[in-house]
Scaffold this motif. Structure first.
Motif, short mmCIF file in Angstrom:
data_model
loop_
_atom_site.label_atom_id
_atom_site.label_comp_id
_atom_site.label_asym_id
_atom_site.label_seq_id
_atom_site.Cartn_x
_atom_site.Cartn_y
_atom_site.Cartn_z
N ARG A 173 -0.92 -15.38 -13.29
CA ARG A 173 -1.67 -16.07 -14.35
C ARG A 173 -1.27 -17.53 -14.54
N LYS A 212 -3.08 -20.22 -10.08
CA LYS A 212 -3.22 -20.48 -8.63
C LYS A 212 -4.65 -20.31 -8.13
N SER A 213 -5.24 -19.15 -8.45
CA SER A 213 -6.59 -18.92 -7.93
C SER A 213 -7.56 -19.93 -8.51
N SER A 214 -7.36 -20.27 -9.78
CA SER A 214 -8.26 -21.24 -10.41
C SER A 214 -8.18 -22.58 -9.68
N LEU A 266 -11.93 -15.04 -13.53
CA LEU A 266 -11.35 -14.68 -12.24
C LEU A 266 -10.46 -13.46 -12.38
N SER A 270 -7.23 -11.40 -11.50
CA SER A 270 -5.91 -11.85 -11.08
C SER A 270 -5.67 -11.50 -9.61
N GLN A 318 1.76 -24.02 -20.71
CA GLN A 318 1.41 -23.55 -22.05
C GLN A 318 2.19 -22.29 -22.41
N HIS A 368 1.38 -27.16 -14.87
CA HIS A 368 -0.07 -26.94 -14.93
C HIS A 368 -0.56 -26.52 -16.33
N ILE A 372 -7.06 -28.10 -14.46
CA ILE A 372 -8.33 -28.00 -13.74
C ILE A 372 -9.47 -28.60 -14.57
N TYR A 373 -9.20 -28.95 -15.83
CA TYR A 373 -10.26 -29.47 -16.69
C TYR A 373 -10.43 -30.98 -16.59
P1 GDP Z 1 -3.28 -16.70 -10.90
O1 GDP Z 1 -2.93 -15.28 -11.27
O2 GDP Z 1 -2.04 -17.55 -10.77
O3 GDP Z 1 -4.17 -16.81 -9.72
O4 GDP Z 1 -4.00 -17.32 -12.19
P2 GDP Z 1 -5.58 -17.50 -12.45
O5 GDP Z 1 -6.12 -18.56 -11.56
O6 GDP Z 1 -6.23 -16.16 -12.44
O7 GDP Z 1 -5.59 -18.14 -13.92
C1 GDP Z 1 -5.15 -17.46 -15.07
C2 GDP Z 1 -5.84 -18.06 -16.30
O8 GDP Z 1 -5.43 -19.41 -16.48
C3 GDP Z 1 -7.37 -18.08 -16.19
O9 GDP Z 1 -7.89 -17.59 -17.40
C4 GDP Z 1 -7.71 -19.55 -16.03
O10 GDP Z 1 -8.96 -19.88 -16.63
C5 GDP Z 1 -6.55 -20.23 -16.74
N1 GDP Z 1 -6.30 -21.58 -16.21
C6 GDP Z 1 -6.11 -21.95 -14.92
N2 GDP Z 1 -5.91 -23.28 -14.82
C7 GDP Z 1 -5.97 -23.78 -16.09
C8 GDP Z 1 -5.83 -25.10 -16.65
O11 GDP Z 1 -5.63 -26.11 -15.97
N3 GDP Z 1 -5.93 -25.19 -18.00
C9 GDP Z 1 -6.16 -24.12 -18.80
N4 GDP Z 1 -6.24 -24.32 -20.12
N5 GDP Z 1 -6.31 -22.85 -18.31
C10 GDP Z 1 -6.21 -22.69 -16.96
#
Ligand code: GDP
Length: 313
Positions: free
Chosen positions: A19, A22-24, A41, A43, A95, A126, A168-169
């Motif tokens: 979470r 990464k994927s985002s 997305l 996980s 965060q 991030h 990412i925003y």
């Molecule tokens: P992973 O498990 O590391 O691949 O994480 P995900 O890509 O699934 O992201 C987990 C959550 O973090 C999702 O709900 C995304 O929308 C959120 N997220 C990812 N990047 C950002 C960012 O730059 N800012 C914010 N506020 N949320 C983010």
């Protein structure tokens, strides 16, 4: 391109706790997903190899390691993976409470460094969109300090970590990825030199060589990067790609000129299948030069005065 793996592709590893984002990051940067859609997305729960070399100048793979996999499981051939790695990006969710992430960062980079000391270690602090400016700086400072203290304690003071504040925003994630990718391009000094010569001979404000697919800039001239120029050029790429997709036309001759107002003009010129030169020019237009530029745009073969982008069209 350095740090080649068996397929001769430099490999970027994208790691971090579950979470962390990464994927985002991968979807937004390389697959044009709108940031708000990443909320849905699923996980990641497997190692994901995203080979983007068929659609991008930058030849690399992103390996998305799910947070819960034991990276140091003896059945997992991490030696082979680290040997072929050019850059290791570790994503930390700013965060959230980052103590666990820091422990994982230390474990990962220290292992990787012992196997391949040539890896570039990059830390993305991030999701900083949720933090105030003061809080961003303080979080980065704190993470930097703690991570380096851990390395010192382990006698790894030669292991260098680079830090980036990302989200990412906004464009910060593209900017950070650009820097990571640039370090893997051995031709970078030559490209920068060519862009320097180009801007000094044409009086242009700023020139970027873009990977069109990802909006990563592969090189720029050596004047400082101002975020606004970069954002304008990114937005122009989106406009050109959208229009090209509608009409099915993007090739060697693609060229776009967007005149924003009397003093700002953006140019985009296709260089290869994947690369485009984007230029941000701020004119101090005299009437003579303005007439001259307009003539030039009407009839691209016409010669133009010094200070207009002669070499381009
Ligand atoms: P992973 O498990 O590391 O691949 O994480 P995900 O890509 O699934 O992201 C987990 C959550 O973090 C999702 O709900 C995304 O929308 C959120 N997220 C990812 N990047 C950002 C960012 O730059 N800012 C914010 N506020 N949320 C983010």
């Amino acid at each position: 391109i350095s740090a080649a793996n068996d397929n001769d592709q430099p490999r970027i590893l994208l790691l971090g706790l579950r979470r962390s984002g990464k994927s985002s990051i991968q979807k937004v940067v390389f697959h044009k997903m709108p940031p708000s859609e990443t909320l849905f997305l699923e996980s990641t729960n497997k190692i994901y190899k995203d080979d983007i070399s068929s659609s991008s100048f930058v030849n690399f793979q992103i390996w998305d390691f799910p947070g819960q996999v034991d990276f140091f499981d003896p059945t997992f051939d991490y030696e082979m993976i680290f040997r072929g790695t050019g850059a290791l990006i570790f994503v930390i969710d700013a965060q959230d409470d980052y103590m666990e992430a820091l422990g994982r960062l230390h474990l990962t980079v220290s292992r990787a460094y012992r196997i391949n000391p040539h890896i570039n270690f990059e830390v993305f602090v991030h999701k900083v969109d949720g933090l105030s400016d003061d809080h961003k700086i303080e979080t980065q400072r704190d993470i930097h300090q703690r991570a380096n203290d851990d390395l010192m304690d382990a006698g790894l003071d030669r292991l260098h970590l680079s830090f980036y504040l990302t989200s990412i925003y906004d464009h910060s994630i593209f900017e950070a990825f650009s820097k990571v990718v640039q370090k893997l391009i051995p031709q970078l000094p030559t490209l920068e030199n060519l862009l320097n010569i180009f801007i000094s001979n044409s009086g242009i404000e700023k020139a970027f060589l873009f990977d069109v697919l990802s909006k990563i800039y592969v090189a720029t001239d050596s004047s400082p990067v101002d975020m606004q120029s970069y954002e304008l050029c990114c937005d122009m790429i989106d406009v050109v790609i959208d229009i090209s997709c509608i009409y099915g036309a993007y090739d060697d001759d693609s060229l776009a000129i967007i005149k924003m107002n009397n003093t700002t003009v953006l140019y985009l010129k296709e260089v290869t299948k994947f690369l485009a030169l984007a230029i941000h020019e701020v004119f101090e237009l005299t009437q003579v030069r303005r007439n001259c530029l307009e003539d030039h745009l009407d009839s691209p073969k016409a010669p133009v005065l010094n200070g207009t982008p002669r070499g381009l069209v």
